[in-house]
Design an enzyme around this catalytic site. Structure first.
Site, PDB file in Angstrom:
ATOM      1  N   ASP A 107       0.606  -2.747  11.145  1.00 22.61           N
ATOM      2  CA  ASP A 107       1.308  -3.631  10.209  1.00 22.61           C
ATOM      3  C   ASP A 107       0.893  -5.087  10.451  1.00 22.61           C
ATOM      4  O   ASP A 107      -0.273  -5.417  10.361  1.00 22.61           O
ATOM      5  CB  ASP A 107       2.815  -3.384  10.357  1.00 22.61           C
ATOM      6  CG  ASP A 107       3.671  -4.066   9.315  1.00 22.61           C
ATOM      7  OD1 ASP A 107       3.817  -3.514   8.216  1.00 22.61           O
ATOM      8  OD2 ASP A 107       4.191  -5.164   9.599  1.00 22.61           O
ATOM      9  N   ARG A 108       1.824  -5.983  10.785  1.00 19.59           N
ATOM     10  CA  ARG A 108       1.460  -7.386  11.030  1.00 19.59           C
ATOM     11  C   ARG A 108       0.443  -7.496  12.159  1.00 19.59           C
ATOM     12  O   ARG A 108      -0.496  -8.288  12.094  1.00 19.59           O
ATOM     13  CB  ARG A 108       2.702  -8.224  11.378  1.00 19.59           C
ATOM     14  CG  ARG A 108       3.861  -8.138  10.420  1.00 19.59           C
ATOM     15  CD  ARG A 108       3.471  -8.474   9.005  1.00 19.59           C
ATOM     16  NE  ARG A 108       3.080  -9.878   8.867  1.00 19.59           N
ATOM     17  CZ  ARG A 108       2.560 -10.376   7.738  1.00 19.59           C
ATOM     18  NH1 ARG A 108       2.324  -9.611   6.697  1.00 19.59           N
ATOM     19  NH2 ARG A 108       2.241 -11.660   7.677  1.00 19.59           N
ATOM     20  N   HIS A 152       9.646  -8.054   0.045  1.00 21.41           N
ATOM     21  CA  HIS A 152       9.815  -9.007   1.139  1.00 21.41           C
ATOM     22  C   HIS A 152       8.615  -9.944   1.256  1.00 21.41           C
ATOM     23  O   HIS A 152       8.759 -11.084   1.710  1.00 21.41           O
ATOM     24  CB  HIS A 152      10.032  -8.257   2.457  1.00 21.41           C
ATOM     25  CG  HIS A 152       8.903  -7.359   2.851  1.00 21.41           C
ATOM     26  ND1 HIS A 152       8.474  -6.300   2.074  1.00 21.41           N
ATOM     27  CD2 HIS A 152       8.088  -7.365   3.943  1.00 21.41           C
ATOM     28  CE1 HIS A 152       7.469  -5.697   2.663  1.00 21.41           C
ATOM     29  NE2 HIS A 152       7.211  -6.313   3.793  1.00 21.41           N
ATOM     30  N   TYR A 212       4.841 -14.481   7.615  1.00 25.28           N
ATOM     31  CA  TYR A 212       4.609 -13.937   6.273  1.00 25.28           C
ATOM     32  C   TYR A 212       4.153 -15.019   5.301  1.00 25.28           C
ATOM     33  O   TYR A 212       3.292 -14.767   4.442  1.00 25.28           O
ATOM     34  CB  TYR A 212       5.873 -13.255   5.755  1.00 25.28           C
ATOM     35  CG  TYR A 212       5.997 -11.820   6.180  1.00 25.28           C
ATOM     36  CD1 TYR A 212       5.539 -10.795   5.365  1.00 25.28           C
ATOM     37  CD2 TYR A 212       6.571 -11.479   7.403  1.00 25.28           C
ATOM     38  CE1 TYR A 212       5.650  -9.468   5.747  1.00 25.28           C
ATOM     39  CE2 TYR A 212       6.681 -10.163   7.797  1.00 25.28           C
ATOM     40  CZ  TYR A 212       6.222  -9.155   6.968  1.00 25.28           C
ATOM     41  OH  TYR A 212       6.321  -7.845   7.355  1.00 25.28           O
ATOM     42  N   HIS A 272       5.684   5.096   7.981  1.00 30.35           N
ATOM     43  CA  HIS A 272       5.060   3.828   8.347  1.00 30.35           C
ATOM     44  C   HIS A 272       5.062   3.605   9.856  1.00 30.35           C
ATOM     45  O   HIS A 272       4.101   3.074  10.409  1.00 30.35           O
ATOM     46  CB  HIS A 272       5.797   2.691   7.648  1.00 30.35           C
ATOM     47  CG  HIS A 272       5.258   1.337   7.950  1.00 30.35           C
ATOM     48  ND1 HIS A 272       3.980   0.941   7.593  1.00 30.35           N
ATOM     49  CD2 HIS A 272       5.817   0.262   8.587  1.00 30.35           C
ATOM     50  CE1 HIS A 272       3.776  -0.315   7.975  1.00 30.35           C
ATOM     51  NE2 HIS A 272       4.869  -0.734   8.594  1.00 30.35           N
TER      52      HIS A 272
END
Length: 292
Positions: A107-108, A152, A212, A272
């Site tokens: 992910d990030r 988001h 983000y 996920h």
């Protein structure tokens, strides 16, 4: 921090710009670095890290702005650019005495790993990516109703102030919503770990939003510059993504092959949070990657 990876030593190590990162280190052998995703901490790797530590020195940090790592104010968008966050990782690994290392991110953390692979090809020997596409491509494919899953991303892309206030006023509900909806097996994140994720995220709202927000600004600019220059990932790359079938709306393997000529693209039936839901599968894929 109330939880940790059993048998791992915890250190505070310098990144760049006087930022210190919380880092768990265990095992011995060639180094492997594991970077967590959202809304998690380094604990998401707890199962995978223990298995890999049987043959490797495993280095598992909290990214800047997350967990128990420093959370500098985002005085410029570069503070949380993936370029800066990648430089943190290279610096902390060098502090441990390693100039080369394998790197995997979720992910990030996968976006940080991607940037590290582009910016530091002399350091990153193999690259593992879990359930993400590069930032530039992500914005290009988020279209129509399917883009609602990424609400988001649009919220935290807004100017400073409103997103932070909205999320801080309902932090547990906000962060828990992702843990609840993105996992196919919620039991893979036990109550005590879930509570740690929520606690850590509630204390990091400003820095998470800044991370983000950078992905709607400076990260896109830097990805585009690499695309225009024809830059590619020089090392072996393994990408593991959820099997969405036709629901995905685009060919993720094709997206990744444009960046990674030496690509092993895999699909998983896990959700996920695959490092927690299917750790044996992820360990096997990473071990295959490390052998390339």
């Amino acid at each position: 921090m109330t939880l940790g990876i059993p048998g791992f030593e915890y250190l505070r190590l310098p990144g760049v710009d006087d930022v210190e990162l919380n880092v768990a280190v265990g095992g011995s052998g060639s180094p492997v670095v594991l970077l967590h995703g959202f809304p998690e901490t380094h604990l998401m790797w707890r199962h995978v890290a223990l298995r890999l530590a049987a043959g490797h020195t495993v280095i598992v940090p909290d990214l800047r702005g997350y967990g128990a790592s420093d959370k500098p104010r985002a005085t410029t968008e570069d503070v949380y650019s993936k370029r800066t966050m990648a430089a943190d990782i290279v610096a902390l690994v060098a502090h441990l005495g390693h100039q080369e290392f394998a790197l995997a991110g979720h992910d990030r953390g996968a976006l940080v790993a991607f940037r590290a692979g582009l910016d530091h090809p002399e350091a990153v020997t193999q690259l593992g990516i879990l359930d993400v596409v590069p930032t530039l491509d992500m914005w290009n494919v988020l279209q129509g109703l399917p883009a609602a899953v990424g609400f988001h991303l649009f919220l935290m892309a807004q100017p400073a102030g409103l997103p932070e206030t909205m999320i801080a006023n309902s932090s547990d509900a906000f962060f828990a919503s992702f843990l609840d909806t993105w996992a196919k097996d919620p039991a893979a994140v036990p109550d005590e770990v879930r509570a740690e994720y929520l606690r850590a995220s509630a204390g990091a709202v400003d820095s998470i939003v800044a991370d983000y927000r950078a992905s709607a600004g400076v990260d896109v600019v830097q990805d585009q510059a690499d695309l225009d220059a024809g830059s590619q990932l020089a090392m072996p790359v393994t990408v593991i993504q959820q099997d969405w079938g036709s629901q995905l709306g685009f060919d993720a393997s094709q997206v990744w092959r444009a960046w990674a000529p030496d690509l092993d693209h895999r699909l998983t039936r896990a959700g996920h949070f695959m490092a927690e839901e299917a750790p044996d599968e992820i360990v096997a894929a990473l071990q295959d990657l490390l052998a390339r």
